[in-house]
Design a protein around this motif. Structure first.
Motif, short mmCIF file in Angstrom:
data_model
loop_
_atom_site.label_atom_id
_atom_site.label_comp_id
_atom_site.label_asym_id
_atom_site.label_seq_id
_atom_site.Cartn_x
_atom_site.Cartn_y
_atom_site.Cartn_z
N ASP A 1 0.83 -1.21 0.00
CA ASP A 1 0.00 0.00 0.00
C ASP A 1 0.86 1.25 0.00
O ASP A 1 0.61 2.21 -0.75
CB ASP A 1 -0.93 0.01 1.22
CG ASP A 1 -2.09 -0.96 1.09
OD1 ASP A 1 -2.35 -1.42 -0.04
OD2 ASP A 1 -2.73 -1.27 2.11
N PHE A 2 1.88 1.25 0.85
CA PHE A 2 2.75 2.43 0.91
C PHE A 2 3.52 2.59 -0.40
O PHE A 2 3.65 3.71 -0.92
CB PHE A 2 3.73 2.33 2.07
CG PHE A 2 4.72 3.46 2.11
CD1 PHE A 2 4.36 4.70 2.64
CD2 PHE A 2 6.00 3.31 1.59
CE1 PHE A 2 5.26 5.77 2.64
CE2 PHE A 2 6.90 4.37 1.59
CZ PHE A 2 6.53 5.59 2.12
N LEU A 3 4.05 1.51 -0.92
CA LEU A 3 4.88 1.60 -2.13
C LEU A 3 4.11 2.15 -3.31
O LEU A 3 4.61 3.01 -4.05
CB LEU A 3 5.44 0.21 -2.46
CG LEU A 3 6.34 0.13 -3.70
CD1 LEU A 3 7.57 1.01 -3.53
CD2 LEU A 3 6.77 -1.31 -3.96
N LEU A 4 2.88 1.69 -3.52
CA LEU A 4 2.09 2.17 -4.65
C LEU A 4 1.71 3.63 -4.49
O LEU A 4 1.68 4.39 -5.47
CB LEU A 4 0.84 1.30 -4.82
CG LEU A 4 1.10 -0.16 -5.21
CD1 LEU A 4 -0.19 -0.95 -5.27
CD2 LEU A 4 1.84 -0.24 -6.55
N ALA A 5 1.42 4.05 -3.25
CA ALA A 5 1.13 5.46 -3.01
C ALA A 5 2.39 6.30 -3.16
O ALA A 5 2.37 7.39 -3.75
CB ALA A 5 0.53 5.64 -1.62
N PHE A 6 3.49 5.81 -2.65
CA PHE A 6 4.76 6.52 -2.74
C PHE A 6 5.19 6.68 -4.19
O PHE A 6 5.73 7.72 -4.59
CB PHE A 6 5.83 5.77 -1.95
CG PHE A 6 7.21 6.36 -2.09
CD1 PHE A 6 7.53 7.56 -1.47
CD2 PHE A 6 8.18 5.72 -2.85
CE1 PHE A 6 8.80 8.11 -1.62
CE2 PHE A 6 9.44 6.25 -2.99
CZ PHE A 6 9.76 7.46 -2.37
N GLN A 7 4.95 5.66 -5.00
CA GLN A 7 5.30 5.73 -6.41
C GLN A 7 4.66 6.92 -7.09
O GLN A 7 5.31 7.69 -7.81
CB GLN A 7 4.87 4.43 -7.10
CG GLN A 7 5.02 4.45 -8.60
CD GLN A 7 4.58 3.15 -9.24
OE1 GLN A 7 5.32 2.51 -9.97
NE2 GLN A 7 3.35 2.74 -8.98
N VAL A 8 3.37 7.10 -6.86
CA VAL A 8 2.64 8.21 -7.48
C VAL A 8 3.13 9.55 -6.95
O VAL A 8 3.38 10.48 -7.72
CB VAL A 8 1.13 8.03 -7.22
CG1 VAL A 8 0.36 9.30 -7.59
CG2 VAL A 8 0.59 6.85 -8.02
N GLN A 9 3.26 9.66 -5.63
CA GLN A 9 3.64 10.94 -5.03
C GLN A 9 5.06 11.34 -5.41
O GLN A 9 5.34 12.51 -5.68
CB GLN A 9 3.52 10.85 -3.50
CG GLN A 9 3.83 12.15 -2.78
CD GLN A 9 2.85 13.26 -3.13
OE1 GLN A 9 1.66 13.14 -2.89
NE2 GLN A 9 3.35 14.33 -3.71
N PHE A 10 5.96 10.39 -5.45
CA PHE A 10 7.37 10.69 -5.74
C PHE A 10 7.60 10.97 -7.22
O PHE A 10 8.21 11.97 -7.59
CB PHE A 10 8.24 9.51 -5.28
CG PHE A 10 9.69 9.64 -5.66
CD1 PHE A 10 10.46 10.68 -5.17
CD2 PHE A 10 10.29 8.71 -6.49
CE1 PHE A 10 11.80 10.80 -5.51
CE2 PHE A 10 11.62 8.81 -6.84
CZ PHE A 10 12.38 9.87 -6.35
#
Length: 312
Positions: A138-147
Protein backbone atom coordinates in the motif's frame (compact mmCIF):
# COMPACT_ATOMS: atom_id res chain seq x y z
CA UNK A 1 18.91 -1.22 -32.44
CA UNK A 2 17.77 2.40 -32.51
CA UNK A 3 14.05 2.85 -33.13
CA UNK A 4 12.88 5.00 -36.09
CA UNK A 5 11.32 7.46 -33.64
CA UNK A 6 14.64 7.96 -31.87
CA UNK A 7 16.53 8.41 -35.14
CA UNK A 8 13.98 11.02 -36.22
CA UNK A 9 14.79 13.27 -33.24
CA UNK A 10 17.31 16.09 -33.73
CA UNK A 11 20.52 15.61 -31.73
CA UNK A 12 19.84 18.39 -29.23
CA UNK A 13 16.27 17.19 -28.64
CA UNK A 14 17.41 13.62 -28.02
CA UNK A 15 20.09 14.79 -25.56
CA UNK A 16 17.53 16.89 -23.70
CA UNK A 17 14.92 14.12 -23.66
CA UNK A 18 17.36 11.58 -22.23
CA UNK A 19 18.99 14.10 -19.84
CA UNK A 20 22.41 13.14 -21.17
CA UNK A 21 23.96 16.44 -20.08
CA UNK A 22 22.74 15.87 -16.52
CA UNK A 23 24.64 12.59 -16.38
CA UNK A 24 27.71 14.01 -18.10
CA UNK A 25 27.91 16.84 -15.58
CA UNK A 26 27.47 14.43 -12.68
CA UNK A 27 30.11 12.06 -14.07
CA UNK A 28 32.63 14.86 -14.49
CA UNK A 29 31.97 16.12 -10.94
CA UNK A 30 32.56 12.64 -9.54
CA UNK A 31 35.66 12.30 -11.66
CA UNK A 32 37.13 15.50 -10.26
CA UNK A 33 36.21 14.60 -6.68
CA UNK A 34 37.86 11.17 -6.92
CA UNK A 35 40.59 11.81 -9.46
CA UNK A 36 43.33 10.30 -7.29
CA UNK A 37 41.54 6.97 -6.98
CA UNK A 38 40.35 6.98 -10.59
CA UNK A 39 43.84 7.61 -11.95
CA UNK A 40 44.78 4.06 -10.92
CA UNK A 41 42.53 2.39 -13.49
CA UNK A 42 41.89 5.10 -16.07
CA UNK A 43 39.29 7.67 -17.05
CA UNK A 44 37.81 5.58 -19.87
CA UNK A 45 37.02 2.76 -17.45
CA UNK A 46 35.46 5.23 -15.02
CA UNK A 47 33.04 6.60 -17.64
CA UNK A 48 32.21 3.07 -18.80
CA UNK A 49 31.34 1.97 -15.28
CA UNK A 50 29.44 5.18 -14.55
CA UNK A 51 27.12 4.87 -17.55
CA UNK A 52 26.73 1.13 -16.96
CA UNK A 53 25.45 1.99 -13.49
CA UNK A 54 23.04 4.54 -15.02
CA UNK A 55 21.68 1.87 -17.36
CA UNK A 56 21.36 -0.61 -14.50
CA UNK A 57 19.71 1.95 -12.22
CA UNK A 58 22.24 1.61 -9.39
CA UNK A 59 23.69 5.10 -9.87
CA UNK A 60 21.13 6.66 -7.47
CA UNK A 61 22.10 4.59 -4.43
CA UNK A 62 23.21 6.71 -1.45
CA UNK A 63 23.09 9.90 -3.53
CA UNK A 64 21.65 13.25 -2.47
CA UNK A 65 17.94 13.87 -3.05
CA UNK A 66 18.56 16.62 -5.61
CA UNK A 67 20.20 14.02 -7.86
CA UNK A 68 17.74 11.22 -7.11
CA UNK A 69 14.83 13.36 -8.32
CA UNK A 70 16.74 15.07 -11.16
CA UNK A 71 15.42 12.91 -14.03
CA UNK A 72 12.51 10.53 -14.67
CA UNK A 73 15.00 7.68 -15.07
CA UNK A 74 16.53 8.49 -11.67
CA UNK A 75 13.09 8.46 -10.04
CA UNK A 76 12.15 5.15 -11.63
CA UNK A 77 15.52 3.69 -10.62
CA UNK A 78 15.03 4.82 -7.03
CA UNK A 79 11.55 3.28 -6.90
CA UNK A 80 12.90 0.00 -8.23
CA UNK A 81 15.81 0.04 -5.78
CA UNK A 82 13.50 0.74 -2.82
CA UNK A 83 11.22 -2.11 -3.85
CA UNK A 84 14.04 -4.62 -4.34
CA UNK A 85 15.88 -3.68 -1.15
CA UNK A 86 12.87 -3.79 1.18
CA UNK A 87 10.50 -6.20 -0.58
CA UNK A 88 11.03 -8.69 2.26
CA UNK A 89 9.19 -6.26 4.56
CA UNK A 90 6.02 -6.96 2.64
CA UNK A 91 6.87 -10.59 2.06
CA UNK A 92 7.11 -11.13 5.81
CA UNK A 93 3.77 -9.36 6.34
CA UNK A 94 5.31 -6.58 8.44
CA UNK A 95 3.35 -3.35 8.91
CA UNK A 96 5.29 -0.12 9.44
CA UNK A 97 4.52 3.49 10.32
CA UNK A 98 5.20 6.49 8.13
CA UNK A 99 8.36 7.34 10.11
CA UNK A 100 9.65 3.80 9.77
CA UNK A 101 9.17 3.88 6.00
CA UNK A 102 10.98 7.22 5.98
CA UNK A 103 13.92 5.61 7.77
CA UNK A 104 14.06 2.96 5.05
CA UNK A 105 14.07 5.65 2.37
CA UNK A 106 16.90 7.42 4.15
CA UNK A 107 18.99 4.26 4.02
CA UNK A 108 19.08 4.74 0.24
CA UNK A 109 18.99 8.57 0.21
CA UNK A 110 20.19 10.15 3.49
CA UNK A 111 18.51 13.53 2.93
CA UNK A 112 15.20 12.22 1.61
CA UNK A 113 12.56 14.79 2.71
CA UNK A 114 10.12 13.77 5.42
CA UNK A 115 7.33 15.86 3.87
CA UNK A 116 7.35 13.76 0.70
CA UNK A 117 7.06 10.57 2.75
CA UNK A 118 4.23 12.11 4.77
CA UNK A 119 2.30 13.00 1.62
CA UNK A 120 2.64 9.44 0.35
CA UNK A 121 1.38 8.08 3.68
CA UNK A 122 -1.57 10.47 3.52
CA UNK A 123 -2.75 8.77 0.33
CA UNK A 124 -2.96 5.48 2.24
CA UNK A 125 -4.22 6.75 5.58
CA UNK A 126 -6.42 9.68 4.46
CA UNK A 127 -7.95 11.01 7.68
CA UNK A 128 -6.46 8.35 9.94
CA UNK A 129 -3.70 9.20 12.38
CA UNK A 130 -0.29 9.41 10.72
CA UNK A 131 1.19 6.92 13.15
CA UNK A 132 -1.06 4.12 11.88
CA UNK A 133 0.53 1.01 10.39
CA UNK A 134 0.67 0.44 6.62
CA UNK A 135 1.48 -2.57 4.50
CA UNK A 136 4.52 -2.37 2.24
CA UNK A 137 2.51 -2.73 -0.96
CA UNK A 138 0.00 0.00 0.00
CA UNK A 139 2.75 2.43 0.91
CA UNK A 140 4.88 1.60 -2.13
CA UNK A 141 2.09 2.17 -4.65
CA UNK A 142 1.13 5.46 -3.01
CA UNK A 143 4.76 6.52 -2.74
CA UNK A 144 5.30 5.73 -6.41
CA UNK A 145 2.64 8.21 -7.48
CA UNK A 146 3.64 10.94 -5.03
CA UNK A 147 7.37 10.69 -5.74
CA UNK A 148 7.40 10.24 -9.51
CA UNK A 149 4.60 12.73 -10.29
CA UNK A 150 5.41 15.23 -7.52
CA UNK A 151 5.38 18.41 -9.66
CA UNK A 152 2.27 17.30 -11.52
CA UNK A 153 0.43 16.62 -8.25
CA UNK A 154 1.42 20.02 -6.92
CA UNK A 155 -0.30 21.63 -9.87
CA UNK A 156 -3.28 19.28 -9.52
CA UNK A 157 -3.65 20.41 -5.88
CA UNK A 158 -3.68 24.04 -7.01
CA UNK A 159 -6.34 23.32 -9.64
CA UNK A 160 -8.44 21.44 -7.11
CA UNK A 161 -8.28 24.36 -4.68
CA UNK A 162 -9.38 26.74 -7.42
CA UNK A 163 -12.33 24.52 -8.31
CA UNK A 164 -13.37 24.33 -4.66
CA UNK A 165 -13.32 28.11 -4.36
CA UNK A 166 -15.17 28.62 -7.67
CA UNK A 167 -12.20 30.14 -9.52
CA UNK A 168 -11.33 29.42 -13.13
CA UNK A 169 -8.37 27.03 -13.03
CA UNK A 170 -7.76 27.04 -16.79
CA UNK A 171 -4.59 29.04 -16.43
CA UNK A 172 -0.97 27.96 -16.48
CA UNK A 173 -0.03 26.60 -13.08
CA UNK A 174 3.68 26.86 -12.32
CA UNK A 175 5.00 25.13 -9.18
CA UNK A 176 6.85 27.64 -7.01
CA UNK A 177 8.36 25.28 -4.48
CA UNK A 178 10.61 22.25 -4.65
CA UNK A 179 9.09 18.81 -5.12
CA UNK A 180 9.79 18.07 -1.47
CA UNK A 181 7.70 21.04 -0.35
CA UNK A 182 4.29 20.80 -1.95
CA UNK A 183 1.08 22.57 -1.20
CA UNK A 184 -0.54 21.58 2.04
CA UNK A 185 -3.51 19.26 1.92
CA UNK A 186 -6.92 20.98 1.82
CA UNK A 187 -8.49 21.30 5.23
CA UNK A 188 -11.17 18.79 6.18
CA UNK A 189 -13.85 21.43 5.69
CA UNK A 190 -12.70 22.22 2.18
CA UNK A 191 -12.26 18.56 1.26
CA UNK A 192 -15.78 17.70 2.35
CA UNK A 193 -17.40 20.61 0.49
CA UNK A 194 -19.98 19.02 -1.81
CA UNK A 195 -17.94 15.80 -1.54
CA UNK A 196 -15.20 17.19 -3.73
CA UNK A 197 -15.45 18.71 -7.20
CA UNK A 198 -17.25 17.74 -10.38
CA UNK A 199 -15.19 14.97 -11.97
CA UNK A 200 -15.85 16.00 -15.59
CA UNK A 201 -14.65 19.58 -14.97
CA UNK A 202 -11.68 18.33 -12.98
CA UNK A 203 -10.83 15.99 -15.86
CA UNK A 204 -10.98 18.81 -18.41
CA UNK A 205 -8.61 20.93 -16.32
CA UNK A 206 -6.15 18.05 -15.91
CA UNK A 207 -6.21 17.29 -19.62
CA UNK A 208 -5.22 20.90 -20.28
CA UNK A 209 -2.49 20.57 -17.66
CA UNK A 210 -1.10 17.43 -19.30
CA UNK A 211 -1.05 19.17 -22.70
CA UNK A 212 1.24 21.93 -21.46
CA UNK A 213 3.28 20.03 -18.87
CA UNK A 214 7.07 20.25 -18.77
CA UNK A 215 7.52 17.47 -16.23
CA UNK A 216 6.37 13.92 -15.77
CA UNK A 217 2.64 13.32 -15.62
CA UNK A 218 0.40 10.26 -16.05
CA UNK A 219 -0.89 9.48 -19.55
CA UNK A 220 -3.98 11.66 -20.23
CA UNK A 221 -6.00 8.54 -21.10
CA UNK A 222 -5.22 7.11 -17.67
CA UNK A 223 -6.25 10.33 -15.92
CA UNK A 224 -9.48 10.41 -17.91
CA UNK A 225 -10.28 6.79 -17.05
CA UNK A 226 -9.68 7.38 -13.33
CA UNK A 227 -11.92 10.45 -13.29
CA UNK A 228 -14.67 8.86 -15.37
CA UNK A 229 -15.60 6.43 -12.60
CA UNK A 230 -17.19 9.03 -10.32
CA UNK A 231 -19.39 12.11 -10.65
CA UNK A 232 -17.58 14.01 -7.89
CA UNK A 233 -14.13 13.44 -6.51
CA UNK A 234 -11.86 14.81 -3.81
CA UNK A 235 -8.18 15.52 -4.38
CA UNK A 236 -7.07 12.57 -2.26
CA UNK A 237 -9.77 10.40 -3.78
CA UNK A 238 -8.09 11.05 -7.14
CA UNK A 239 -4.67 10.15 -5.70
CA UNK A 240 -5.98 6.92 -4.19
CA UNK A 241 -7.61 5.89 -7.48
CA UNK A 242 -4.45 6.76 -9.42
CA UNK A 243 -2.17 4.81 -7.08
CA UNK A 244 -4.38 1.70 -7.22
CA UNK A 245 -4.91 1.73 -10.99
CA UNK A 246 -2.98 -1.01 -12.76
CA UNK A 247 -2.21 1.36 -15.62
CA UNK A 248 -0.05 3.52 -13.35
CA UNK A 249 2.48 0.72 -12.90
CA UNK A 250 2.47 0.04 -16.61
CA UNK A 251 2.98 3.71 -17.46
CA UNK A 252 5.96 4.10 -15.11
CA UNK A 253 7.53 0.71 -15.72
CA UNK A 254 9.44 0.80 -12.43
CA UNK A 255 7.45 -1.76 -10.43
CA UNK A 256 5.65 -5.02 -11.25
CA UNK A 257 1.89 -5.35 -10.91
CA UNK A 258 0.53 -5.31 -7.38
CA UNK A 259 0.03 -9.07 -7.38
CA UNK A 260 3.73 -9.58 -8.17
CA UNK A 261 5.22 -7.04 -5.76
CA UNK A 262 6.41 -9.76 -3.42
CA UNK A 263 8.07 -11.75 -6.21
CA UNK A 264 11.54 -11.06 -7.59
CA UNK A 265 13.09 -14.34 -8.81
CA UNK A 266 16.41 -12.75 -9.78
CA UNK A 267 16.86 -11.14 -6.37
CA UNK A 268 15.69 -14.29 -4.56
CA UNK A 269 18.29 -16.32 -6.45
CA UNK A 270 21.01 -13.82 -5.57
CA UNK A 271 19.99 -13.82 -1.90
CA UNK A 272 20.04 -17.62 -1.86
CA UNK A 273 23.59 -17.58 -3.25
CA UNK A 274 24.64 -15.12 -0.55
CA UNK A 275 23.08 -17.30 2.16
CA UNK A 276 24.88 -20.41 0.85
CA UNK A 277 28.14 -18.50 0.59
CA UNK A 278 27.74 -17.23 4.14
CA UNK A 279 27.09 -20.75 5.45
CA UNK A 280 30.14 -22.11 3.64
CA UNK A 281 32.26 -19.31 5.06
CA UNK A 282 31.09 -20.06 8.62
CA UNK A 283 31.73 -23.79 8.12
CA UNK A 284 35.23 -23.09 6.82
CA UNK A 285 36.01 -20.88 9.80
CA UNK A 286 34.69 -23.57 12.16
CA UNK A 287 36.92 -26.21 10.56
CA UNK A 288 39.98 -23.96 10.80
CA UNK A 289 39.22 -23.23 14.45
CA UNK A 290 39.08 -26.96 15.20
CA UNK A 291 42.39 -27.78 13.49
CA UNK A 292 44.99 -29.14 16.00
CA UNK A 293 48.02 -26.94 16.57
CA UNK A 294 51.52 -28.00 17.64
CA UNK A 295 51.78 -29.41 21.18
CA UNK A 296 48.23 -30.74 20.96
CA UNK A 297 46.46 -27.37 21.35
CA UNK A 298 43.45 -26.43 19.27
CA UNK A 299 42.79 -22.79 18.38
CA UNK A 300 39.64 -22.72 20.46
CA UNK A 301 41.43 -24.34 23.42
CA UNK A 302 44.20 -21.77 23.16
CA UNK A 303 41.70 -18.91 23.13
CA UNK A 304 39.99 -20.31 26.22
CA UNK A 305 43.34 -20.73 27.96
CA UNK A 306 44.26 -17.14 27.22
CA UNK A 307 40.93 -15.98 28.62
CA UNK A 308 41.55 -17.93 31.85
CA UNK A 309 45.04 -16.48 32.18
CA UNK A 310 43.83 -12.91 31.62
CA UNK A 311 40.99 -13.33 34.13
CA UNK A 312 43.37 -14.73 36.72
Amino acid sequence: MLSPERLALPDYEYLAQQHVLTYMEDAVCQLLENKEDISQYGIARFFTEYFNSVCQGTHILFREFSFVQATPHNRASFLRAFWRCFRTVGKNGDLLTMKEYHCLLQLLCPDFPLELTRKAARIVLLDDAMDCLMSFSDFLLAFQVQFYYSEFLESVAAIYQDLLSGKNPNTVVVPTSSSGQHRQRPTSGEASMLEGVEASLFCQCLENLCDRHKYSCPPPALVKEVLSKAQRLTFYGFLVALSKHQGTNQALGALPDKGDLMHDPAMDEELERLVVRSRLHRTSRQLRADEPEPFGFQRRDRAEALERVSSA
